[in-house]
Write a protein that holds these residues in place. Structure first.
Motif, PDB file in Angstrom:
ATOM      1  N   PRO A   1       3.106   0.414   5.812  1.00 39.71           N
ATOM      2  CA  PRO A   1       3.059   0.931   4.441  1.00 39.71           C
ATOM      3  C   PRO A   1       2.132   2.130   4.261  1.00 39.71           C
ATOM      4  CG  PRO A   1       2.998  -1.451   4.390  1.00 39.71           C
ATOM      5  CD  PRO A   1       2.884  -1.060   5.831  1.00 39.71           C
TER       6      PRO A   1
ATOM      7  N   LYS B   1      15.638   2.351   2.781  1.00 42.63           N
ATOM      8  CA  LYS B   1      15.856   3.125   1.554  1.00 42.63           C
ATOM      9  C   LYS B   1      16.090   2.182   0.389  1.00 42.63           C
ATOM     10  CE  LYS B   1      18.202   6.870   1.251  1.00 42.63           C
ATOM     11  NZ  LYS B   1      19.308   7.845   1.327  1.00 42.63           N
TER      12      LYS B   1
ATOM     13  N   GLN C   1       2.981   5.638   2.562  1.00 45.79           N
ATOM     14  CA  GLN C   1       2.253   6.157   1.411  1.00 45.79           C
ATOM     15  C   GLN C   1       1.852   7.614   1.642  1.00 45.79           C
ATOM     16  OE1 GLN C   1      -1.725   4.478   0.680  1.00 45.79           O
ATOM     17  NE2 GLN C   1      -2.119   6.507  -0.126  1.00 45.79           N
TER      18      GLN C   1
ATOM     19  N   PRO D   1       0.826  -1.217   0.000  1.00 46.00           N
ATOM     20  CA  PRO D   1       0.000   0.000   0.000  1.00 46.00           C
ATOM     21  C   PRO D   1       0.859   1.265   0.000  1.00 46.00           C
ATOM     22  CG  PRO D   1      -0.728  -1.529   1.712  1.00 46.00           C
ATOM     23  CD  PRO D   1       0.570  -2.056   1.181  1.00 46.00           C
ATOM     24  N   CYS D   2       2.102   1.135   0.448  1.00 48.68           N
ATOM     25  CA  CYS D   2       2.961   2.319   0.531  1.00 48.68           C
ATOM     26  C   CYS D   2       3.273   2.893  -0.847  1.00 48.68           C
ATOM     27  CB  CYS D   2       4.254   1.995   1.252  1.00 48.68           C
ATOM     28  SG  CYS D   2       5.134   0.623   0.532  1.00 48.68           S
TER      29      CYS D   2
ATOM     30  N   THR E   1       8.616  -0.051   3.631  1.00 46.59           N
ATOM     31  CA  THR E   1       8.475  -0.389   5.041  1.00 46.59           C
ATOM     32  C   THR E   1       8.573  -1.899   5.179  1.00 46.59           C
ATOM     33  OG1 THR E   1       6.113  -0.372   4.691  1.00 46.59           O
ATOM     34  CG2 THR E   1       7.085   1.619   5.557  1.00 46.59           C
ATOM     35  N   LEU E   2       9.742  -2.413   4.868  1.00 43.17           N
ATOM     36  CA  LEU E   2       9.937  -3.856   4.910  1.00 43.17           C
ATOM     37  C   LEU E   2       9.957  -4.316   6.356  1.00 43.17           C
ATOM     38  CD1 LEU E   2      12.627  -3.951   2.107  1.00 43.17           C
ATOM     39  CD2 LEU E   2      10.245  -4.659   1.921  1.00 43.17           C
ATOM     40  N   ARG E   3       9.064  -5.200   6.699  1.00 40.99           N
ATOM     41  CA  ARG E   3       8.880  -5.659   8.089  1.00 40.99           C
ATOM     42  C   ARG E   3       8.784  -4.480   9.046  1.00 40.99           C
ATOM     43  NH1 ARG E   3      12.112 -11.115   8.530  1.00 40.99           N
ATOM     44  NH2 ARG E   3      12.240 -11.642   6.346  1.00 40.99           N
ATOM     45  N   MET E   4       8.090  -3.452   8.596  1.00 41.47           N
ATOM     46  CA  MET E   4       7.827  -2.235   9.387  1.00 41.47           C
ATOM     47  C   MET E   4       9.073  -1.393   9.667  1.00 41.47           C
ATOM     48  SD  MET E   4       4.732  -2.779   9.416  1.00 41.47           S
ATOM     49  CE  MET E   4       4.219  -4.336   8.721  1.00 41.47           C
ATOM     50  N   ARG E   5      10.191  -1.719   9.010  1.00 40.93           N
ATOM     51  CA  ARG E   5      11.363  -0.851   9.159  1.00 40.93           C
ATOM     52  C   ARG E   5      11.447   0.019   7.917  1.00 40.93           C
ATOM     53  NH1 ARG E   5      12.387  -1.972  14.363  1.00 40.93           N
ATOM     54  NH2 ARG E   5      12.450  -4.210  14.677  1.00 40.93           N
ATOM     55  N   PRO E   6      11.711   1.307   8.079  1.00 43.60           N
ATOM     56  CA  PRO E   6      11.912   2.124   6.880  1.00 43.60           C
ATOM     57  C   PRO E   6      13.221   1.733   6.210  1.00 43.60           C
ATOM     58  CG  PRO E   6      12.238   3.444   8.868  1.00 43.60           C
ATOM     59  CD  PRO E   6      11.808   2.078   9.321  1.00 43.60           C
TER      60      PRO E   6
ATOM     61  N   VAL F   1       7.378   1.548  10.964  1.00 43.44           N
ATOM     62  CA  VAL F   1       6.377   2.289  10.189  1.00 43.44           C
ATOM     63  C   VAL F   1       5.680   1.311   9.254  1.00 43.44           C
ATOM     64  CG1 VAL F   1       8.181   2.955   8.529  1.00 43.44           C
ATOM     65  CG2 VAL F   1       6.064   4.238   8.581  1.00 43.44           C
TER      66      VAL F   1
ATOM     67  N   MET G   1       3.637   8.983  -6.589  1.00 44.19           N
ATOM     68  CA  MET G   1       5.036   8.722  -6.919  1.00 44.19           C
ATOM     69  C   MET G   1       5.203   7.383  -7.638  1.00 44.19           C
ATOM     70  SD  MET G   1       6.559  10.058  -3.281  1.00 44.19           S
ATOM     71  CE  MET G   1       8.227  10.491  -3.719  1.00 44.19           C
TER      72      MET G   1
ATOM     73  N   ASP H   1      14.160   7.094  -6.084  1.00 47.19           N
ATOM     74  CA  ASP H   1      14.520   6.770  -4.699  1.00 47.19           C
ATOM     75  C   ASP H   1      13.239   6.692  -3.898  1.00 47.19           C
ATOM     76  OD1 ASP H   1      17.315   6.734  -4.937  1.00 47.19           O
ATOM     77  OD2 ASP H   1      17.350   8.918  -5.041  1.00 47.19           O
ATOM     78  N   TYR H   2      13.151   5.702  -3.044  1.00 49.07           N
ATOM     79  CA  TYR H   2      11.928   5.535  -2.272  1.00 49.07           C
ATOM     80  C   TYR H   2      12.266   4.903  -0.930  1.00 49.07           C
ATOM     81  CZ  TYR H   2       6.867   5.496  -2.053  1.00 49.07           C
ATOM     82  OH  TYR H   2       5.574   5.767  -1.714  1.00 49.07           O
ATOM     83  N   VAL H   3      11.282   4.876  -0.064  1.00 53.90           N
ATOM     84  CA  VAL H   3      11.465   4.197   1.212  1.00 53.90           C
ATOM     85  C   VAL H   3      10.355   3.169   1.351  1.00 53.90           C
ATOM     86  CG1 VAL H   3      11.525   4.449   3.706  1.00 53.90           C
ATOM     87  CG2 VAL H   3      12.524   6.235   2.275  1.00 53.90           C
TER      88      VAL H   3
END
Lengths: 130, 437
Positions: free
Chosen positions: B37, A108, B41, A71-72, A101-106, B35, A77, A97-99
């Protein structure tokens, strides 16, 4: 290790490679591959991405990318770029470039967004940035 | 039997991935530790550095005081802010959209914060429409006062005479026939263009309602509730020339204080009484929609008190507050009732001037600047003198949204400061790349 099978994240003819690559080929890559169909449902999901996100393939394949899986990416973008390309019938090959949230960790990452009017699948490639 | 832990962990992980609400945990300094997703977003388009390492940094542009709020929070744990509505703009330049985020921030302990962020754009819009309908229903239900019923032509001019008009407004048949409905308002409260905007809004949504000062034939004012409703069928493909409307004016002066107090509580800055940031963006958004439908001159003035920190340091914060109140009162006296006046925060103010050219905005801003420079604020036995700087920008097709317009006015304000303060500057296209003078 079979080096000729290793394709770089920035490979120019990436769409051609992905189209012809078997699932095993994709699993050998050192970056994430997510392939989606015209309805944004996930059709391909490689081992690297599965391990990074902590989700096994069967939880992801067949589900909507922007709702269930990532969903992120559902903003102007990423998702918007695919929509625009689809609407205009144009090819898309953008690296941003994006971030994530893999396993809730931000984390890069670099995202490479690929689509072409004559291809059934569109792809999001994910490379971790160190 | 229960599923293996790994499988449950994966299911839990996916539950968090899919959660349709943004969740984020940070350290006390805002550094993001976890954090989900949806939160990414919503935050990524706002993030000034393209990263998501710090929540305060990511929200800096829309909530500059968040870090301070957390620092000022006195308790060891608790709710720092609850469902706070934060207006933002997102999307590509050229087709930006206004969104409203809701932010709830909890202090878990001395080291950890947790925030819940969601997109409440739709519900805010629905609430606003609901508030309007309720306001009108209330008027019908509790108002025992009389009403005037007026029929309007496609340009908002009065078509038919009706004795109720004279009972409420004091105008006679000869006085109103063929005149614009703006005659029922004080001189600077509604422009001819605004009349057309309201007719258009009535076409689109089925009605247009507002409450505010109206004026009788003898010049006396009353608090009126005015509803415009289309008489033509909305779905019918009638041409604009065939449109007709009814205008209903009710004198609701007895409700004015309650209505004003409610409006104030929601929309106004507590110190100065001007619009707060949120109300400004709401009003500005409406003006931008009107502009997009029908471009016409529209300008914006950014105002900043010069050397305000020095005033605070020298005379104390109470004096600083008095200066800000004085500045706001000066703005109210100088600008028109139809202009949107707001305090954005600190010593920063903004005015949106519908139907006003760059030259027009510049003239009134200069007048304001001179007014302030020529007065002093009495605080105790001190007479404080101060000045303001202002930057002006005007709408054109290159300006995508209210943020972009404010950005231009901000650049002009910067030039006014750099040029020695106590002055008004226009935005200059050629100076744009050279902002880091």
């Amino acid at each position: 290790m079979n080096t000729e099978q290793t394709v770089a994240f920035s490979e120019a003819r990436m769409l051609e490679f992905l189209e012809s690559a078997s699932d095993e080929d994709l699993d050998r890559l050192d970056f994430g591959v997510i392939g989606i169909d015209a309805g944004t449902n996930v059709k391909r999901y490689n081992r690297f991405e599965s391990a990074a996100a902590g989700l096994s393939k069967d939880r992801v394949i067949g589900y909507a990318l922007f709702t269930v899986v990532a969903p992120c990416m559902n903003n102007f973008m990423v998702a918007q770029r695919f929509e625009d390309a689809q609407e205009q019938g144009s090819a898309l090959d953008d690296t941003i470039d994006y971030v994530l949230t893999l396993r809730m960790r931000p984390v890069k990452v670099k995202l490479r967004l690929l689509a072409a009017p004559d291809r059934a699948l569109r792809y999001v490639l994910v490379q971790r940035q160190t | 039997m229960s599923a293996p832990v790994e499988e449950e962990y994966e299911a839990l992980l996916q539950f968090m991935y899919m959660a349709p609400i943004g969740l984020v945990q940070t350290l006390a300094d805002g550094e993001i530790t976890m954090v989900n997703p949806l939160c990414a977003q919503l935050l990524m388009p706002l993030s000034p550095d393209g990263q998501l390492s710090n929540l305060f940094v990511a929200l800096e542009a829309v909530m500059p005081d968040l870090r301070q709020r957390v620092q000022d929070f006195p308790d060891g744990h608790g709710t720092v802010c609850d469902a706070l509505q934060v207006p933002i703009a997102s999307g590509h330049a050229g087709r930006r959209q206004s969104q409203v985020l809701s932010l709830t921030l909890l202090k878990l302990d001395a080291e950890r914060l947790m925030a819940v962020i969601s997109d409440v754009t739709q519900s805010v819009r629905r609430d606003r429409e609901l508030r309007q309908s309720q306001a009108w229903i209330n008027t019908l239900a509790i108002g025992l006062t009389d009403y005037a019923l007026v029929s309007l032509d496609p340009r908002g001019c009065i078509q038919d005479w009706n004795p109720s008009i004279e009972r409420i407004t004091g105008f006679s048949a000869e006085q109103v026939s063929g005149r614009s409905l703006s005659m029922f308002y004080p001189g600077d409260a509604i422009s001819e263009q605004r009349v057309l905007d309201r007719l258009h809004e009535a076409d689109r949504t089925g009605w247009s309602l507002d409450e505010g000062w109206c004026m009788r034939a003898d010049g006396s004012r009353y608090w009126g509730s005015c509803l415009i409703a289309p008489l033509h069928d909305r779905d019918e493909c009638s041409t604009q020339d065939e449109h007709a409307y009814s205008l209903i004016i009710r004198d609701v002066s007895d409700r004015r204080e309650a209505a004003e107090a409610l409006l104030k509580a929601v929309s106004c800055d507590h110190l100065t009484g001007l619009y707060n940031r949120r109300a400004f963006f709401e009003a500005a958004e409406l003006e931008m929609q009107r502009w997009a439908r029908f471009p016409r001159p529209m300008s914006l003035v950014m105002i900043d008190a010069d050397h305000f920190k020095r005033i605070n340091d020298q005379y104390g914060h109470a004096a600083g507050d008095a200066v800000l109140r004085h500045l706001a009162a000066g703005m109210s006296a100088t600008f028109r009732a139809m202009d949107v006046l707001a305090r954005l925060g600190g010593e920063e103010f903004v005015v949106l001037l519908p139907d006003t050219t760059l030259e027009g905005a510049e003239a009134v801003a200069r007048r304001f600047c001179q007014l302030i420079a020529g007065q002093s604020v009495e605080v105790g036995d001190q007479a404080i003198r101060y000045t303001v700087s202002a930057g002006i920008a005007t709408m054109d097709e290159d300006v995508a949204n209210i943020d972009a317009l404010m950005q231009r006015a901000d650049e002009a304000l910067y030039a006014a400061k750099a040029g020695g303060r106590n002055r008004v500057e226009r935005w200059q296209p050629e100076s744009h790349p050279a902002i880091a003078r």
